[in-house]
Motif scaffolding. Structure first.
Motif, mmCIF file in Angstrom:
data_model
loop_
_atom_site.group_PDB
_atom_site.id
_atom_site.type_symbol
_atom_site.label_atom_id
_atom_site.label_comp_id
_atom_site.label_asym_id
_atom_site.label_seq_id
_atom_site.Cartn_x
_atom_site.Cartn_y
_atom_site.Cartn_z
ATOM 1 N N TYR A 63 0.865 -1.177 0.000
ATOM 2 C CA TYR A 63 0.000 0.000 0.000
ATOM 3 C C TYR A 63 0.900 1.223 0.000
ATOM 4 O O TYR A 63 1.222 1.782 1.054
ATOM 5 C CB TYR A 63 -0.943 -0.018 1.210
ATOM 6 C CG TYR A 63 -1.860 -1.222 1.225
ATOM 7 C CD1 TYR A 63 -3.023 -1.227 0.470
ATOM 8 C CD2 TYR A 63 -1.542 -2.350 1.973
ATOM 9 C CE1 TYR A 63 -3.868 -2.338 0.465
ATOM 10 C CE2 TYR A 63 -2.378 -3.465 1.976
ATOM 11 C CZ TYR A 63 -3.535 -3.450 1.226
ATOM 12 O OH TYR A 63 -4.360 -4.547 1.219
ATOM 13 N N LYS A 64 1.325 1.634 -1.190
ATOM 14 C CA LYS A 64 2.268 2.734 -1.331
ATOM 15 C C LYS A 64 1.582 4.063 -1.066
ATOM 16 O O LYS A 64 0.449 4.289 -1.491
ATOM 17 C CB LYS A 64 2.865 2.748 -2.740
ATOM 18 C CG LYS A 64 3.683 1.508 -3.059
ATOM 19 C CD LYS A 64 4.207 1.550 -4.484
ATOM 20 C CE LYS A 64 4.990 0.299 -4.820
ATOM 21 N NZ LYS A 64 5.502 0.326 -6.202
ATOM 22 N N GLU A 68 6.455 7.879 -3.474
ATOM 23 C CA GLU A 68 7.590 7.244 -4.127
ATOM 24 C C GLU A 68 8.352 8.267 -4.946
ATOM 25 O O GLU A 68 7.762 9.141 -5.571
ATOM 26 C CB GLU A 68 7.092 6.112 -5.033
ATOM 27 C CG GLU A 68 8.173 5.300 -5.686
ATOM 28 C CD GLU A 68 7.648 4.057 -6.387
ATOM 29 O OE1 GLU A 68 8.495 3.206 -6.747
ATOM 30 O OE2 GLU A 68 6.426 3.921 -6.586
ATOM 31 N N LEU A 89 10.852 5.041 -1.085
ATOM 32 C CA LEU A 89 9.484 4.525 -1.126
ATOM 33 C C LEU A 89 8.911 4.571 0.277
ATOM 34 O O LEU A 89 9.603 4.265 1.264
ATOM 35 C CB LEU A 89 9.494 3.079 -1.644
ATOM 36 C CG LEU A 89 8.164 2.346 -1.721
ATOM 37 C CD1 LEU A 89 7.206 3.042 -2.697
ATOM 38 C CD2 LEU A 89 8.384 0.893 -2.146
ATOM 39 N N PHE A 96 5.387 3.173 2.350
ATOM 40 C CA PHE A 96 4.211 2.318 2.233
ATOM 41 C C PHE A 96 3.712 1.952 3.625
ATOM 42 O O PHE A 96 4.448 2.050 4.615
ATOM 43 C CB PHE A 96 4.521 1.054 1.421
ATOM 44 C CG PHE A 96 5.720 0.272 1.903
ATOM 45 C CD1 PHE A 96 5.583 -0.764 2.801
ATOM 46 C CD2 PHE A 96 6.994 0.595 1.457
ATOM 47 C CE1 PHE A 96 6.680 -1.477 3.246
ATOM 48 C CE2 PHE A 96 8.108 -0.112 1.888
ATOM 49 C CZ PHE A 96 7.951 -1.159 2.799
ATOM 50 N N LYS A 118 15.341 2.853 -1.784
ATOM 51 C CA LYS A 118 15.174 1.742 -2.725
ATOM 52 C C LYS A 118 16.427 0.878 -2.785
ATOM 53 O O LYS A 118 16.337 -0.318 -3.022
ATOM 54 C CB LYS A 118 14.788 2.263 -4.110
ATOM 55 C CG LYS A 118 13.368 2.804 -4.136
ATOM 56 C CD LYS A 118 12.966 3.207 -5.523
ATOM 57 C CE LYS A 118 11.512 3.637 -5.561
ATOM 58 N NZ LYS A 118 11.111 4.066 -6.915
ATOM 59 N N LYS A 151 -1.865 9.812 0.411
ATOM 60 C CA LYS A 151 -1.461 10.253 -0.937
ATOM 61 C C LYS A 151 -2.105 11.592 -1.289
ATOM 62 O O LYS A 151 -1.443 12.488 -1.825
ATOM 63 C CB LYS A 151 -1.868 9.225 -1.994
ATOM 64 C CG LYS A 151 -1.006 8.014 -2.071
ATOM 65 C CD LYS A 151 -1.491 7.158 -3.236
ATOM 66 C CE LYS A 151 -1.138 5.720 -3.070
ATOM 67 N NZ LYS A 151 -1.683 4.883 -4.152
#
Length: 135
Positions: free
Chosen positions: A16-17, A20, A25, A27, A43, A127
């Motif tokens: 569930y990002k 990014e 990243l 999540f 990353k 988000k």
């Protein structure tokens, strides 16, 4: 062998990002202490946080600050707690946890359970807040 986080980065395992970039990243933790508990990772797979090169380390901290700012806008909490434990996954990561008191950061507490729909809704809230933050 790649860590579970490297597999998430590679798209081999879903997540569930919430944010990014080319190097980082964020999540949702699937074993959260609170709704909106986020993991922030580089990353590039490096086991320990303090083994990151300076550029990656500072970039990770700035990225975590951006994510935490968005989280604070949409999650009911007094603060976004920050912790690094680094024992559970051999990939540097920062926990961002919505908290109202110091005991909210107790990793011995039972983890919360959410449905996939609840995880998705929380990720979307964060988000959306980050999009607002970006302008």
């Amino acid at each position: 062998m790649a860590s579970i986080f490297s597999k998430i980065v590679a798209g081999e395992i879903p997540a569930y990002k919430v944010a990014e970039t080319t190097g980082f990243l964020a999540f949702l933790d699937i074993n959260p202490l609170a709704e909106g508990h986020v993991l922030v990772i580089p990353k590039k797979e490096v086991d320990e946080l303090f083994d990151l090169d300076d550029e990656t380390y500072t970039g990770l901290q700035i990225f975590a600050k951006i994510v935490a700012t968005g989280m604070k806008k949409v999650l009911p909490c007094k603060r976004i707690g920050v912790t690094v434990i680094g024992l559970e996954v051999p990939h540097a990561h920062i926990h961002l946890i919505p908290i109202n008191g110091v005991n909210d950061m107790n990793f011995t507490k039972p983890k919360l359970k959410f449905t996939p729909e609840e995880f998705s809704a929380t990720a979307e809230k964060i988000k959306a807040a980050l999009r607002t933050t970006e302008g």
